[in-house]
Design a protein around this motif. Structure first.
Motif, mmCIF file in Angstrom:
data_model
loop_
_atom_site.group_PDB
_atom_site.id
_atom_site.type_symbol
_atom_site.label_atom_id
_atom_site.label_comp_id
_atom_site.label_asym_id
_atom_site.label_seq_id
_atom_site.Cartn_x
_atom_site.Cartn_y
_atom_site.Cartn_z
ATOM 1 N N GLU A 135 0.811 -1.214 0.000
ATOM 2 C CA GLU A 135 0.000 0.000 0.000
ATOM 3 C C GLU A 135 0.850 1.272 0.000
ATOM 4 O OE1 GLU A 135 -3.002 -3.048 1.024
ATOM 5 O OE2 GLU A 135 -0.876 -2.746 1.427
ATOM 6 N N ALA A 136 1.967 1.241 0.739
ATOM 7 C CA ALA A 136 2.832 2.426 0.801
ATOM 8 C C ALA A 136 3.935 2.404 -0.258
ATOM 9 C CB ALA A 136 3.451 2.565 2.194
ATOM 10 N N GLY A 137 4.027 1.310 -1.012
ATOM 11 C CA GLY A 137 5.008 1.233 -2.084
ATOM 12 C C GLY A 137 6.450 1.220 -1.624
ATOM 13 N N ARG A 138 6.704 0.635 -0.443
ATOM 14 C CA ARG A 138 8.065 0.637 0.100
ATOM 15 C C ARG A 138 8.743 -0.731 -0.012
ATOM 16 N NH1 ARG A 138 8.801 4.149 4.438
ATOM 17 N NH2 ARG A 138 10.825 3.130 4.695
ATOM 18 N N GLY A 139 8.174 -1.651 -0.789
ATOM 19 C CA GLY A 139 8.735 -2.983 -0.895
ATOM 20 C C GLY A 139 10.099 -3.000 -1.563
ATOM 21 N N GLY A 140 10.947 -3.937 -1.156
ATOM 22 C CA GLY A 140 12.288 -4.074 -1.708
ATOM 23 C C GLY A 140 12.447 -5.370 -2.467
ATOM 24 N N PRO A 141 13.595 -5.585 -3.093
ATOM 25 C CA PRO A 141 13.824 -6.784 -3.903
ATOM 26 C C PRO A 141 13.828 -8.084 -3.106
ATOM 27 C CG PRO A 141 15.863 -5.524 -3.641
ATOM 28 C CD PRO A 141 14.754 -4.662 -3.128
ATOM 29 N N ALA A 142 14.139 -7.999 -1.814
ATOM 30 C CA ALA A 142 14.168 -9.206 -0.979
ATOM 31 C C ALA A 142 12.872 -9.385 -0.192
ATOM 32 C CB ALA A 142 15.354 -9.151 -0.011
ATOM 33 N N GLY A 143 11.841 -8.644 -0.590
ATOM 34 C CA GLY A 143 10.588 -8.691 0.154
ATOM 35 C C GLY A 143 9.970 -10.068 0.253
ATOM 36 N N ALA A 144 10.048 -10.849 -0.835
ATOM 37 C CA ALA A 144 9.459 -12.190 -0.816
ATOM 38 C C ALA A 144 10.101 -13.059 0.255
ATOM 39 C CB ALA A 144 9.606 -12.840 -2.192
ATOM 40 N N PHE A 145 11.418 -12.917 0.426
ATOM 41 C CA PHE A 145 12.134 -13.675 1.466
ATOM 42 C C PHE A 145 11.628 -13.283 2.844
ATOM 43 C CE2 PHE A 145 15.444 -13.970 4.654
ATOM 44 C CZ PHE A 145 15.961 -15.241 4.465
ATOM 45 N N TRP A 146 11.595 -11.985 3.115
ATOM 46 C CA TRP A 146 11.226 -11.515 4.440
ATOM 47 C C TRP A 146 9.738 -11.691 4.730
ATOM 48 C CZ3 TRP A 146 14.635 -10.866 8.042
ATOM 49 C CH2 TRP A 146 15.956 -10.585 7.676
ATOM 50 N N ASN A 147 8.944 -11.792 3.699
ATOM 51 C CA ASN A 147 7.523 -12.023 3.887
ATOM 52 C C ASN A 147 7.236 -13.451 4.342
ATOM 53 O OD1 ASN A 147 4.618 -11.408 3.555
ATOM 54 N ND2 ASN A 147 4.756 -12.872 1.874
ATOM 55 N N GLU A 148 8.048 -14.392 3.877
ATOM 56 C CA GLU A 148 7.753 -15.804 4.113
ATOM 57 C C GLU A 148 8.618 -16.439 5.195
ATOM 58 O OE1 GLU A 148 5.453 -19.108 3.525
ATOM 59 O OE2 GLU A 148 5.225 -17.197 2.474
ATOM 60 N N VAL A 149 9.923 -16.258 5.131
ATOM 61 C CA VAL A 149 10.845 -17.005 5.987
ATOM 62 C C VAL A 149 10.671 -16.717 7.481
ATOM 63 C CG1 VAL A 149 13.280 -17.400 6.517
ATOM 64 C CG2 VAL A 149 12.518 -17.327 4.136
ATOM 65 N N PRO A 150 10.535 -15.460 7.929
ATOM 66 C CA PRO A 150 10.421 -15.220 9.377
ATOM 67 C C PRO A 150 9.228 -15.891 10.040
ATOM 68 C CG PRO A 150 10.983 -13.187 8.243
ATOM 69 C CD PRO A 150 10.634 -14.190 7.182
ATOM 70 N N ASP A 151 8.180 -16.169 9.254
ATOM 71 C CA ASP A 151 7.003 -16.812 9.847
ATOM 72 C C ASP A 151 7.300 -18.198 10.388
ATOM 73 O OD1 ASP A 151 5.056 -14.896 9.747
ATOM 74 O OD2 ASP A 151 4.301 -15.474 7.772
ATOM 75 N N ARG A 152 8.259 -18.905 9.788
ATOM 76 C CA ARG A 152 8.520 -20.272 10.240
ATOM 77 C C ARG A 152 9.164 -20.303 11.624
ATOM 78 N NH1 ARG A 152 6.132 -19.715 6.322
ATOM 79 N NH2 ARG A 152 4.599 -19.662 7.983
ATOM 80 N N PRO A 153 10.277 -19.593 11.886
ATOM 81 C CA PRO A 153 10.811 -19.593 13.253
ATOM 82 C C PRO A 153 9.863 -18.943 14.241
ATOM 83 C CG PRO A 153 12.024 -18.045 11.868
ATOM 84 C CD PRO A 153 11.176 -18.869 10.959
ATOM 85 N N ALA A 154 9.039 -18.003 13.769
ATOM 86 C CA ALA A 154 8.081 -17.361 14.676
ATOM 87 C C ALA A 154 7.055 -18.377 15.169
ATOM 88 C CB ALA A 154 7.393 -16.194 13.966
ATOM 89 N N ASP A 155 6.498 -19.167 14.244
ATOM 90 C CA ASP A 155 5.545 -20.203 14.648
ATOM 91 C C ASP A 155 6.187 -21.199 15.609
ATOM 92 O OD1 ASP A 155 3.150 -19.520 13.408
ATOM 93 O OD2 ASP A 155 3.691 -20.475 11.517
ATOM 94 N N ILE A 156 7.407 -21.625 15.274
ATOM 95 C CA ILE A 156 8.087 -22.616 16.108
ATOM 96 C C ILE A 156 8.335 -22.072 17.510
ATOM 97 C CG2 ILE A 156 10.252 -23.885 16.405
ATOM 98 C CD1 ILE A 156 10.367 -24.057 13.305
ATOM 99 N N ALA A 157 8.821 -20.832 17.608
ATOM 100 C CA ALA A 157 9.130 -20.244 18.911
ATOM 101 C C ALA A 157 7.888 -20.181 19.796
ATOM 102 C CB ALA A 157 9.721 -18.849 18.730
ATOM 103 N N ILE A 158 6.776 -19.759 19.215
ATOM 104 C CA ILE A 158 5.546 -19.607 20.001
ATOM 105 C C ILE A 158 4.989 -20.960 20.433
ATOM 106 C CG2 ILE A 158 3.123 -18.895 19.877
ATOM 107 C CD1 ILE A 158 4.081 -16.556 18.083
ATOM 108 N N LEU A 159 4.884 -21.889 19.508
ATOM 109 C CA LEU A 159 4.238 -23.163 19.814
ATOM 110 C C LEU A 159 5.099 -24.054 20.704
ATOM 111 C CD1 LEU A 159 2.673 -23.801 16.306
ATOM 112 C CD2 LEU A 159 1.475 -23.134 18.409
ATOM 113 N N VAL A 160 6.414 -24.043 20.483
ATOM 114 C CA VAL A 160 7.293 -24.822 21.361
ATOM 115 C C VAL A 160 7.294 -24.224 22.767
ATOM 116 C CG1 VAL A 160 9.692 -25.475 21.791
ATOM 117 C CG2 VAL A 160 8.728 -25.702 19.499
ATOM 118 N N GLY A 161 7.335 -22.892 22.860
ATOM 119 C CA GLY A 161 7.254 -22.242 24.168
ATOM 120 C C GLY A 161 5.958 -22.566 24.876
ATOM 121 N N MET A 162 4.884 -22.610 24.120
ATOM 122 C CA MET A 162 3.574 -22.954 24.693
ATOM 123 C C MET A 162 3.584 -24.386 25.217
ATOM 124 S SD MET A 162 -0.074 -22.507 22.780
ATOM 125 C CE MET A 162 -1.648 -22.722 23.618
ATOM 126 N N GLY A 163 4.218 -25.298 24.454
ATOM 127 C CA GLY A 163 4.313 -26.679 24.912
ATOM 128 C C GLY A 163 5.102 -26.801 26.198
#
Length: 211
Positions: free
Chosen positions: A88-116
């Protein structure tokens, strides 16, 4: 972020407050990739807070639960605003696809493992984390085949995080009568069951679209 194709549908993008925050962020030097990276920090803090429930008691346990729930929501806000800042703000960069997808995986793991760990059932947290990653993999695999992204639940990312937040707040409220770990364990079982159904649905869809 790379654009609007295969973008997760979120009604919150159309709200006035989200647009206002995006405009403010666009006026700063903060990049969408930095917001995405910070989502992992929030997730790690959420996981540590939820894990602390296993050895905290009384007011400390309640505080850990509420902080954990708040950090989960902060993670989701980062996931919202990185995309809005990029598209919406037009500030995306060339590596945006990486940062959009990859951080979600360790984020999910950190939360769910901590919850366990907080539930006293580390294996259950790991099971939920593995299923969360597999569900995301099936979506990404379908996209790699040229298919439209499948964001269906019943236990997609937003549903998992809603379950974690409700469990954290519910455990805090019910703590005088029910052990917080028991509430977290029930929520993890719900996440595991829902993620299994979600994986089966997405896997079948990927398969059938190939026929």
């Amino acid at each position: 972020m790379t654009g609007t194709k295969n973008r997760r549908p979120l009604t919150s993008r159309d709200t006035g407050w989200a647009r206002a925050v995006t405009r403010r962020l666009a006026e700063t030097r903060i990049t969408p990739d930095q917001v995405s990276a910070f989502s992992v920090v929030a997730a790690v803090l959420a996981g540590l807070s939820l894990a602390a429930v296993a050895w905290a008691d009384g007011g400390w346990a309640i505080a850990a639960l509420l902080i954990g729930g708040a950090m989960v929501q902060l993670r989701l806000l980062c996931n919202l605003f990185d995309g809005m800042l990029a598209v919406e703000a037009g500030r995306g960069g060339p590596a945006g696809a990486f940062w959009n997808e990859v951080p979600d995986r360790p984020a999910d793991i950190a939360i769910l493992v901590g919850m366990g760990m907080g539930a006293g059932e580390p294996w259950l947290g790991w099971a939920a984390a593995v299923l969360a990653v597999f569900v995301a993999y099936l979506r990404a695999f379908g996209v790699s085949l040229g298919q439209a992204a499948d964001y269906r639940g019943p236990m997609a990312k937003q549903h998992r995080m809603a379950a974690v937040t409700v469990a954290a707040v519910g455990a805090a409220v019910l703590s005088p009568w029910v052990a917080p770990g028991a509430v977290l364990a029930v929520a993890l079982w719900v996440i595991v069951a829902g993620s299994t159904v979600t994986a089966l649905r997405r896997g079948r869809t990927v398969h059938d679209r190939l026929l």
